[in-house]
Design a protein around this motif. Structure first.
Motif, PDB file in Angstrom:
ATOM      1  N   ARG A 296      32.061 -57.617  -5.826  1.00 59.10           N
ATOM      2  CA  ARG A 296      32.302 -57.321  -7.033  1.00 59.10           C
ATOM      3  C   ARG A 296      31.432 -56.369  -7.842  1.00 59.10           C
ATOM      4  N   VAL A 297      31.864 -54.967  -7.284  1.00 60.01           N
ATOM      5  CA  VAL A 297      31.230 -53.931  -7.408  1.00 60.01           C
ATOM      6  C   VAL A 297      31.301 -53.265  -8.835  1.00 60.01           C
ATOM      7  N   ILE A 298      30.106 -53.233  -9.559  1.00 52.27           N
ATOM      8  CA  ILE A 298      30.428 -52.882 -11.053  1.00 52.27           C
ATOM      9  C   ILE A 298      29.613 -51.609 -11.385  1.00 52.27           C
ATOM     10  N   GLY A 299      28.632 -51.251 -10.512  1.00 56.22           N
ATOM     11  CA  GLY A 299      27.622 -50.271 -10.699  1.00 56.22           C
ATOM     12  C   GLY A 299      28.069 -48.888 -10.485  1.00 56.22           C
ATOM     13  N   PHE A 300      28.078 -48.015 -11.250  1.00 53.07           N
ATOM     14  CA  PHE A 300      28.243 -46.483 -11.134  1.00 53.07           C
ATOM     15  C   PHE A 300      27.281 -45.719 -11.369  1.00 53.07           C
ATOM     16  N   PRO A 301      27.101 -44.563 -10.439  1.00 53.91           N
ATOM     17  CA  PRO A 301      27.826 -44.289  -9.393  1.00 53.91           C
ATOM     18  C   PRO A 301      27.215 -45.208  -7.871  1.00 53.91           C
ATOM     19  N   ASN A 302      25.979 -45.916  -8.076  1.00 53.40           N
ATOM     20  CA  ASN A 302      25.364 -46.380  -6.978  1.00 53.40           C
ATOM     21  C   ASN A 302      25.484 -47.771  -6.910  1.00 53.40           C
ATOM     22  N   GLY A 303      26.449 -48.394  -6.828  1.00 55.70           N
ATOM     23  CA  GLY A 303      26.823 -49.679  -6.591  1.00 55.70           C
ATOM     24  C   GLY A 303      27.139 -49.941  -5.289  1.00 55.70           C
ATOM     25  N   PHE A 304      27.176 -48.697  -4.507  1.00 56.33           N
ATOM     26  CA  PHE A 304      27.240 -49.039  -2.829  1.00 56.33           C
ATOM     27  C   PHE A 304      26.488 -47.738  -2.472  1.00 56.33           C
ATOM     28  N   GLU A 305      26.291 -47.914  -1.022  1.00 56.47           N
ATOM     29  CA  GLU A 305      25.678 -47.043  -0.116  1.00 56.47           C
ATOM     30  C   GLU A 305      26.411 -47.034   1.173  1.00 56.47           C
ATOM     31  N   VAL A 306      26.409 -45.939   1.885  1.00 57.47           N
ATOM     32  CA  VAL A 306      26.857 -45.899   3.247  1.00 57.47           C
ATOM     33  C   VAL A 306      25.966 -45.184   4.290  1.00 57.47           C
ATOM     34  N   ASP A 307      25.955 -45.942   5.456  1.00 53.60           N
ATOM     35  CA  ASP A 307      25.284 -45.269   6.457  1.00 53.60           C
ATOM     36  C   ASP A 307      25.941 -45.459   7.701  1.00 53.60           C
ATOM     37  N   GLY A 308      26.618 -44.321   8.349  1.00 52.25           N
ATOM     38  CA  GLY A 308      27.606 -44.539   9.300  1.00 52.25           C
ATOM     39  C   GLY A 308      28.747 -45.466   9.152  1.00 52.25           C
ATOM     40  N   ASP A 309      28.844 -46.527   9.746  1.00 51.46           N
ATOM     41  CA  ASP A 309      29.811 -47.530   9.697  1.00 51.46           C
ATOM     42  C   ASP A 309      29.727 -48.772   8.753  1.00 51.46           C
TER      43      ASP A 309
ATOM     44  N   ALA B 265      20.108 -48.277  -3.251  1.00 47.78           N
ATOM     45  CA  ALA B 265      19.843 -47.240  -2.802  1.00 47.78           C
ATOM     46  C   ALA B 265      19.066 -47.475  -1.395  1.00 47.78           C
ATOM     47  N   ILE B 266      19.453 -46.456  -0.491  1.00 49.00           N
ATOM     48  CA  ILE B 266      18.821 -46.741   0.944  1.00 49.00           C
ATOM     49  C   ILE B 266      18.212 -45.410   1.346  1.00 49.00           C
ATOM     50  N   SER B 267      17.176 -45.323   2.248  1.00 48.32           N
ATOM     51  CA  SER B 267      16.859 -44.406   3.000  1.00 48.32           C
ATOM     52  C   SER B 267      17.653 -44.244   4.342  1.00 48.32           C
ATOM     53  N   THR B 268      18.498 -43.393   4.669  1.00 48.44           N
ATOM     54  CA  THR B 268      19.072 -43.501   5.983  1.00 48.44           C
ATOM     55  C   THR B 268      18.021 -42.970   7.094  1.00 48.44           C
ATOM     56  N   THR B 269      17.062 -42.379   6.775  1.00 53.44           N
ATOM     57  CA  THR B 269      15.897 -42.022   7.599  1.00 53.44           C
ATOM     58  C   THR B 269      15.211 -43.028   8.194  1.00 53.44           C
ATOM     59  N   GLN B 270      14.695 -43.773   7.206  1.00 50.43           N
ATOM     60  CA  GLN B 270      13.768 -44.998   7.451  1.00 50.43           C
ATOM     61  C   GLN B 270      14.619 -46.261   7.648  1.00 50.43           C
ATOM     62  N   GLN B 271      16.011 -46.250   7.224  1.00 53.84           N
ATOM     63  CA  GLN B 271      17.100 -47.517   7.546  1.00 53.84           C
ATOM     64  C   GLN B 271      16.552 -48.437   6.676  1.00 53.84           C
TER      65      GLN B 271
END
Length: 579
Positions: A55-68, A115-121
């Motif tokens: 139920r993603v309501i947050g804009f613009p950071n209600g989601f994050e992506v790292d690879g797949d 929010a995610i740090s893709t370098t630190q995972q």
């Protein structure tokens, strides 16, 4: 004979291709629809509410992506991580309904910021209306792994405070964002926070996912960490929505209260600097219900952008801010004004999470870098919309109610509808297959939709057509003359066109109607059954449209006396002066 008048109503539509027409709360609009609909998805997963972070309501950071991997926070269903599979389906790897730590004994599930740090995972989740946060480590999910670690407890002695330890200058940062816009964003190893409460005026705060270091940039007097040449921050602002320009490594702190913003330059480095952009001095300040960032060309023109301001979205150049002046406003689009635009009565959302047009993840259209999308909020703009930057309009329907649309082209079905959000992002599965993944909250939200890359679901069906009819006179009298009104109210973007056709023999022969003329059209054919056709030529990012607040289009038609139709018959009307 007097003209007979008919409105070109939804009920009169004989055929419709690539467009939609509505009739709701005074709007009788005609607009192009998008290529992606409810039915031409690869996957339309989810059975309804509480499937886990959907139920993603947050804009613009209600989601994050790292690879797949897709990370999402939901309103009422916590947090989840899913893997995009090679066939476009999503596999849930981790889900927890009550994911947010509030204190030592309870948790919370109404979330809008991740929010995610893709370098630190590693990553963090927060929300705006309660104090608390949760950090996590997803390194065990990378490259097909299945191990996810939610921190046993946040690292502070007070689990409510994401910022509140050494180096925080006494600040206690415990909530993030504004209502359903998100106040967390990552720049490299650093997670930036824009808090809901007014506890860090004129300052930008961040925490490292590498070692937990906390930093406060700026100061109450607006002087510390300021870029040389920038003006001093002289207005308080809070309830920030945060954006990250990954092309130029800049974090934007967009304040709801005062609708001014600071830019953190070199945001991922150890030496960031603050740039003050005073929208008040530019004449567009005060409270900002409009939230968005869109940089058409972040590589060659990084300082020219669309941002939200007070009751408007503005096209600004922030280059003058580098030397202490106010940004230059080039264009302004007023919101919530039917005389100029459209009434949506909500937090107006526009723009993108990512600013790049290559690589992954990406939510811009790589071929149409000026194409700005708008998003739903509070059940308005449910079918989502777009921005006409030439005619300065935000093109959308108030809601999806009372609408007739093309449900056939490309197998699209009806348009997807949302109460909030409706973001989509291009990401790739393990074997490199790319899919657009769409999120959202309300109505058709609460589930994920994936489209093939080639579908380009947010592009418009630029070439559209609507046929209306069939209209007749009493006693099946001949229809010799026709006039179509309100066509001049159509907005026709550059490189687009609109042609109006009329037929008095039920579509057997079509004649071009000059909609720029004030004269009625006289048919060269004989007939008793009138049809009207609107035919638009457009592009995937723009197309002719009618906002619809001037009432419906109307057709006026009648028979003519034989003398009026026969050029060989000479006649005149004798006029006498009345005494």
């Amino acid at each position: 004979m007097a003209f007979k008048t008919e409105a070109l109503e939804r009920g009169d539509i004989i055929s419709i291709v690539g467009a939609a027409q509505n009739n709701y709360e005074g709007q009788v609009g005609i607009q192009p629809v998008t290529k992606g609909g409810y039915s031409n998805t690869v996957v339309n997963s989810g059975s309804g509410d509480y499937d886990g972070g959907d139920r993603v309501i947050g804009f613009p950071n209600g989601f994050e992506v790292d690879g797949d991997l897709l990370f999402t926070v939901g309103w009422g269903d916590g947090f989840a991580v899913r893997r995009l599979n090679n066939d476009g389906s999503l596999t849930e790897l981790y889900e927890e309904n009550n994911f947010l730590y509030r204190d030592t004994s309870s948790s919370y599930n109404h979330l809008q910021s991740v929010a995610i740090s893709t370098t630190q995972q590693k990553g963090v989740v927060m929300t705006y209306n309660v104090d608390g946060y949760t950090t996590f480590d997803y390194s065990g999910l990378v490259n097909g792994g299945t191990t996810f670690v939610k921190d046993a407890r946040p690292t502070h002695s007070n689990p409510q405070r994401f910022i509140g330890g050494a180096g925080s200058s006494g600040l206690n940062i415990s909530s993030a964002g504004l209502y359903y816009t998100s106040g967390l964003v990552a720049a490299g190893d650093w997670i930036y926070v824009g808090e809901y409460d007014a506890r860090h005026y004129r300052r930008c705060v961040r925490r490292s996912m590498a070692d937990g270091t906390e930093e406060v940039l700026g100061s109450e007097d607006g002087t510390a960490d300021k870029l040389s040449g920038s003006a001093t921050v002289d207005r308080n602002g809070y309830r920030h929505t945060l954006f990250y320009d990954e092309v130029n490594d800049r974090v934007f702190y967009m304040a709801y209260y005062n609708s001014n913003f600071q830019v953190v330059l070199d945001a991922s480095t150890s030496t960031p600097e603050l740039l003050w952009c005073d929208m008040g001095d530019a004449g567009a300040g005060d409270d900002g219900y409009e939230q968005g960032l869109f940089i058409p060309d972040p590589t060659n023109a990084p300082n020219r952008m669309w941002v939200g301001a007070n009751t408007r979205m503005v096209d600004v150049d922030i280059t003058p801010c580098l030397t202490g002046s106010a940004p230059t406003v080039h264009n302004t689009i007023m919101i919530n004004d039917t005389t100029a635009n459209i009434v949506l009565d909500n937090l107006f959302r526009f723009g993108n999470k990512y600013q790049k047009t290559s690589g992954l993840p990406m939510d811009k259209d790589p071929s149409y870098s000026n194409y700005i999308r708008t998003y739903a909020d509070r059940d308005r703009n449910r079918s989502l919309g777009w921005v006409d930057t030439v005619n300065l309009k935000t093109v959308s329907f108030i809601r999806h109610n009372n609408i007739t649309e093309d449900e056939t082209t490309g197998g699209r079905g009806r348009s997807c509808r949302y109460s909030y959000g409706g973001h989509h992002v291009l990401m790739a599965s393990a074997n490199g297959t790319k899919y657009w993944v769409q999120t959202g909250y309300g109505y058709d939200g609460h589930r994920f939709k994936t489209y093939t890359e080639a579908t380009y679901p947010k592009r418009l069906i630029g070439n559209w057509e609507i046929v209306y009819g069939t209209y007749t006179l009493a006693n099946s009298a001949a229809i010799d003359e026709v006039f179509v009104s309100n066509v001049d109210k159509f907005k026709i973007p550059s490189s687009c066109s609109l042609t109006v056709y009329v037929s008095n023999n039920n579509g057997s022969n079509w004649e071009t109607y000059d909609h720029t003329s004030t004269n009625a059209h006289q048919f060269s054919t004989t007939g008793t059954q009138l049809r009207v056709k609107l035919s638009a030529s457009g592009q995937p990012d723009k197309s002719p449209y009618y906002m619809g607040f001037d009432g419906p289009l109307s057709v006026h038609y009648k028979s003519l006396h034989d003398a009026a139709k026969d050029a060989n018959i000479k006649y005149k009307v004798t006029r006498k002066r009345l005494r």
